[in-house]
Enzyme design. Structure first.
Site, PDB file in Angstrom:
ATOM      1  N   SER A   6       0.853  -1.192   0.000  1.00 20.39           N
ATOM      2  CA  SER A   6       0.000   0.000   0.000  1.00 20.39           C
ATOM      3  C   SER A   6       0.885   1.237   0.000  1.00 20.39           C
ATOM      4  O   SER A   6       1.670   1.450   0.938  1.00 20.39           O
ATOM      5  CB  SER A   6      -0.882   0.005   1.253  1.00 20.39           C
ATOM      6  OG  SER A   6      -1.371   1.321   1.451  1.00 20.39           O
ATOM      7  N   HIS A  31      -1.305  -1.392  -4.250  1.00 16.09           N
ATOM      8  CA  HIS A  31      -2.554  -1.045  -3.572  1.00 16.09           C
ATOM      9  C   HIS A  31      -2.608   0.475  -3.359  1.00 16.09           C
ATOM     10  O   HIS A  31      -1.712   1.063  -2.760  1.00 16.09           O
ATOM     11  CB  HIS A  31      -2.612  -1.776  -2.230  1.00 16.09           C
ATOM     12  CG  HIS A  31      -3.894  -1.608  -1.483  1.00 16.09           C
ATOM     13  ND1 HIS A  31      -5.017  -2.373  -1.737  1.00 16.09           N
ATOM     14  CD2 HIS A  31      -4.240  -0.765  -0.486  1.00 16.09           C
ATOM     15  CE1 HIS A  31      -5.991  -2.008  -0.918  1.00 16.09           C
ATOM     16  NE2 HIS A  31      -5.549  -1.027  -0.150  1.00 16.09           N
ATOM     17  N   ASP A  33      -4.850   3.599  -1.865  1.00 14.68           N
ATOM     18  CA  ASP A  33      -5.932   3.960  -0.948  1.00 14.68           C
ATOM     19  C   ASP A  33      -6.458   5.351  -1.281  1.00 14.68           C
ATOM     20  O   ASP A  33      -5.752   6.344  -1.099  1.00 14.68           O
ATOM     21  CB  ASP A  33      -5.416   3.929   0.494  1.00 14.68           C
ATOM     22  CG  ASP A  33      -5.120   2.512   0.949  1.00 14.68           C
ATOM     23  OD1 ASP A  33      -6.053   1.683   0.928  1.00 14.68           O
ATOM     24  OD2 ASP A  33      -3.968   2.228   1.299  1.00 14.68           O
ATOM     25  N   MET A  35      -9.007   8.147  -0.253  1.00 17.80           N
ATOM     26  CA  MET A  35      -9.835   8.578   0.895  1.00 17.80           C
ATOM     27  C   MET A  35     -10.333   9.998   0.657  1.00 17.80           C
ATOM     28  O   MET A  35      -9.571  10.849   0.187  1.00 17.80           O
ATOM     29  CB  MET A  35      -8.999   8.550   2.171  1.00 17.80           C
ATOM     30  CG  MET A  35      -8.332   7.203   2.427  1.00 17.80           C
ATOM     31  SD  MET A  35      -7.454   7.212   3.994  1.00 17.80           S
ATOM     32  CE  MET A  35      -6.621   5.618   3.926  1.00 17.80           C
ATOM     33  N   HIS A  64      -8.491   0.924  -3.809  1.00 18.65           N
ATOM     34  CA  HIS A  64      -9.400   0.752  -2.665  1.00 18.65           C
ATOM     35  C   HIS A  64     -10.047   2.104  -2.371  1.00 18.65           C
ATOM     36  O   HIS A  64      -9.391   3.014  -1.882  1.00 18.65           O
ATOM     37  CB  HIS A  64      -8.557   0.235  -1.482  1.00 18.65           C
ATOM     38  CG  HIS A  64      -9.282   0.137  -0.179  1.00 18.65           C
ATOM     39  ND1 HIS A  64      -8.632  -0.084   1.012  1.00 18.65           N
ATOM     40  CD2 HIS A  64     -10.612   0.214   0.128  1.00 18.65           C
ATOM     41  CE1 HIS A  64      -9.519  -0.115   2.005  1.00 18.65           C
ATOM     42  NE2 HIS A  64     -10.717   0.058   1.493  1.00 18.65           N
ATOM     43  N   MET A  66     -12.271   4.544  -0.302  1.00 21.77           N
ATOM     44  CA  MET A  66     -12.890   4.782   1.016  1.00 21.77           C
ATOM     45  C   MET A  66     -13.536   6.160   0.915  1.00 21.77           C
ATOM     46  O   MET A  66     -12.973   7.181   1.327  1.00 21.77           O
ATOM     47  CB  MET A  66     -11.802   4.760   2.101  1.00 21.77           C
ATOM     48  CG  MET A  66     -11.338   3.359   2.457  1.00 21.77           C
ATOM     49  SD  MET A  66      -9.668   3.331   3.136  1.00 21.77           S
ATOM     50  CE  MET A  66      -8.730   3.308   1.623  1.00 21.77           C
ATOM     51  N   MET A 135     -11.175  -5.796   5.901  1.00 25.38           N
ATOM     52  CA  MET A 135     -10.343  -4.854   6.662  1.00 25.38           C
ATOM     53  C   MET A 135      -9.972  -5.471   8.007  1.00 25.38           C
ATOM     54  O   MET A 135     -10.838  -5.961   8.729  1.00 25.38           O
ATOM     55  CB  MET A 135     -11.084  -3.541   6.909  1.00 25.38           C
ATOM     56  CG  MET A 135     -11.363  -2.678   5.692  1.00 25.38           C
ATOM     57  SD  MET A 135      -9.925  -2.243   4.688  1.00 25.38           S
ATOM     58  CE  MET A 135      -8.860  -1.429   5.877  1.00 25.38           C
ATOM     59  N   ASP A 173      -6.459  -6.444   4.554  1.00 25.46           N
ATOM     60  CA  ASP A 173      -5.834  -5.112   4.538  1.00 25.46           C
ATOM     61  C   ASP A 173      -5.812  -4.507   5.934  1.00 25.46           C
ATOM     62  O   ASP A 173      -6.875  -4.293   6.524  1.00 25.46           O
ATOM     63  CB  ASP A 173      -6.637  -4.219   3.575  1.00 25.46           C
ATOM     64  CG  ASP A 173      -6.047  -2.834   3.389  1.00 25.46           C
ATOM     65  OD1 ASP A 173      -4.964  -2.555   3.916  1.00 25.46           O
ATOM     66  OD2 ASP A 173      -6.699  -2.027   2.693  1.00 25.46           O
TER      67      ASP A 173
HETATM   68  C1  DX5 Z   1      -6.106   1.628   5.699  1.00 26.16           C
HETATM   69  C2  DX5 Z   1      -5.726   1.272   4.301  1.00 26.16           C
HETATM   70  C3  DX5 Z   1      -4.601   0.307   4.184  1.00 26.16           C
HETATM   71  C4  DX5 Z   1      -3.320   0.769   4.810  1.00 26.16           C
HETATM   72  C5  DX5 Z   1      -2.587  -0.441   5.269  1.00 26.16           C
HETATM   73  O1  DX5 Z   1      -7.247   2.404   5.640  1.00 26.16           O
HETATM   74  O2  DX5 Z   1      -6.821   0.707   3.601  1.00 26.16           O
HETATM   75  O3  DX5 Z   1      -4.404  -0.084   2.845  1.00 26.16           O
HETATM   76  O4  DX5 Z   1      -2.501   1.505   3.959  1.00 26.16           O
HETATM   77  O5  DX5 Z   1      -1.463  -0.039   5.929  1.00 26.16           O
HETATM   78  P1  DX5 Z   1      -0.733  -0.951   7.002  1.00 26.16           P
HETATM   79  O6  DX5 Z   1      -0.264  -2.183   6.294  1.00 26.16           O
HETATM   80  O7  DX5 Z   1       0.382  -0.075   7.463  1.00 26.16           O
HETATM   81  O8  DX5 Z   1      -1.734  -1.248   8.076  1.00 26.16           O
HETATM   82 ZN    ZN Z   2      -6.418  -0.219   1.614  1.00 23.61          ZN
END
Ligand code: DX5
Ligand code: ZN
Length: 215
Positions: A6, A31, A33, A35, A64, A66, A135, A173
């Site tokens: 990620s 990956h 993220d 947000m 991903h 969010m 998650m 994740d």
């Molecule tokens: C959290 C994200 C993850 C995050 C994981 O909201 O969806 O993808 O980056 O990071 P680690 O592996 O550090 O928990």
């Molecule tokens: Zn993620």
């Protein structure tokens, strides 16, 4: 085990070097993220930056979402043609429509469950998706503590997939590291996302290889 670093934990000042480094180190997917500051209390990157990531990456993207306004963001990111585009089931009254839109664009649709969303919520939708992302932290930030409740959810999900004869991968994740990956594998996970564990390590290759459980 497939490994999706990620980039949330990458050094954004050197983002293209970081992407190249994890690709060279054996990443199977990147990956990303996304947000929006509403669905989760954090704000990350939009299509401009993700497109730059895609140009540098030598493996496909796993995006991903969010976000609150799922249809709007799905349209934005489908244009980038990731391998997987995932969205949270908690947040849209018509997930079937979203799944259809994603599939019609030639992208693999995936659904995400927050830690406390039950696997049973997928009963009537599991055959429609190519991946479920479980998650193992509350979404929003990298580097959080792994929640062991995900083991039971992986097992339940594997059972549901088998029962329905669905072809669906299981991704986990949040808080994944070299210590919990073997148990995730044993429970039935196919792909792990890892941010902090990979990007805070001194050697990305060693970190990624340890998650692949090949040695
Ligand atoms: C959290 C994200 C993850 C995050 C994981 O909201 O969806 O993808 O980056 O990071 P680690 O592996 O550090 O928990
Ligand atoms: Zn993620």
């Amino acid at each position: 085990m497939y490994v999706a670093p990620s980039i949330l934990s990458a050094d954004f000042g050197r983002l293209s070097d970081e992407i190249k480094a994890v690709c060279d180190a054996g990443a199977d997917l990147i990956h990303v993220d996304v947000m929006d500051g509403h669905f989760v209390p954090n704000l990350t990157i939009g299509p401009l930056v993700v497109n730059a990531v895609k140009k540098v990456a030598t493996v496909p993207l796993d995006i991903h979402l969010m976000v609150d306004n799922i249809p709007f963001f799905v349209d934005l990111f489908l244009k980038l043609q990731p391998k997987f585009l995932s969205f949270h089931i908690e947040n849209d009254p018509h997930p079937m429509r979203i799944i259809e839109t994603i599939r019609n664009s030639g992208v693999h649709p995936a659904i995400v469950l927050n830690p406390h969303t039950p696997v049973s919520s997928l009963k009537h939708i599991i055959s429609e998706v190519d991946m479920v992302l479980l998650m193992s932290v509350n979404p929003g930030f990298g580097g959080q503590k792994f929640m062991p409740l995900v083991y039971e959810k992986i097992r339940e999900l594997r059972e549901l997939i088998d029962q329905k004869g669905a072809k669906c991968m299981i991704e986990v994740d949040g808080g994944v590291n070299g210590l919990n990956v073997a148990a995730l594998d044993e429970a039935g996970a196919d792909i792990v996302v890892a941010g902090n564990f990979v990007f805070s390590s001194n050697d990305y290759k060693v970190a990624i290889q340890s998650l692949k459980l090949e040695n």
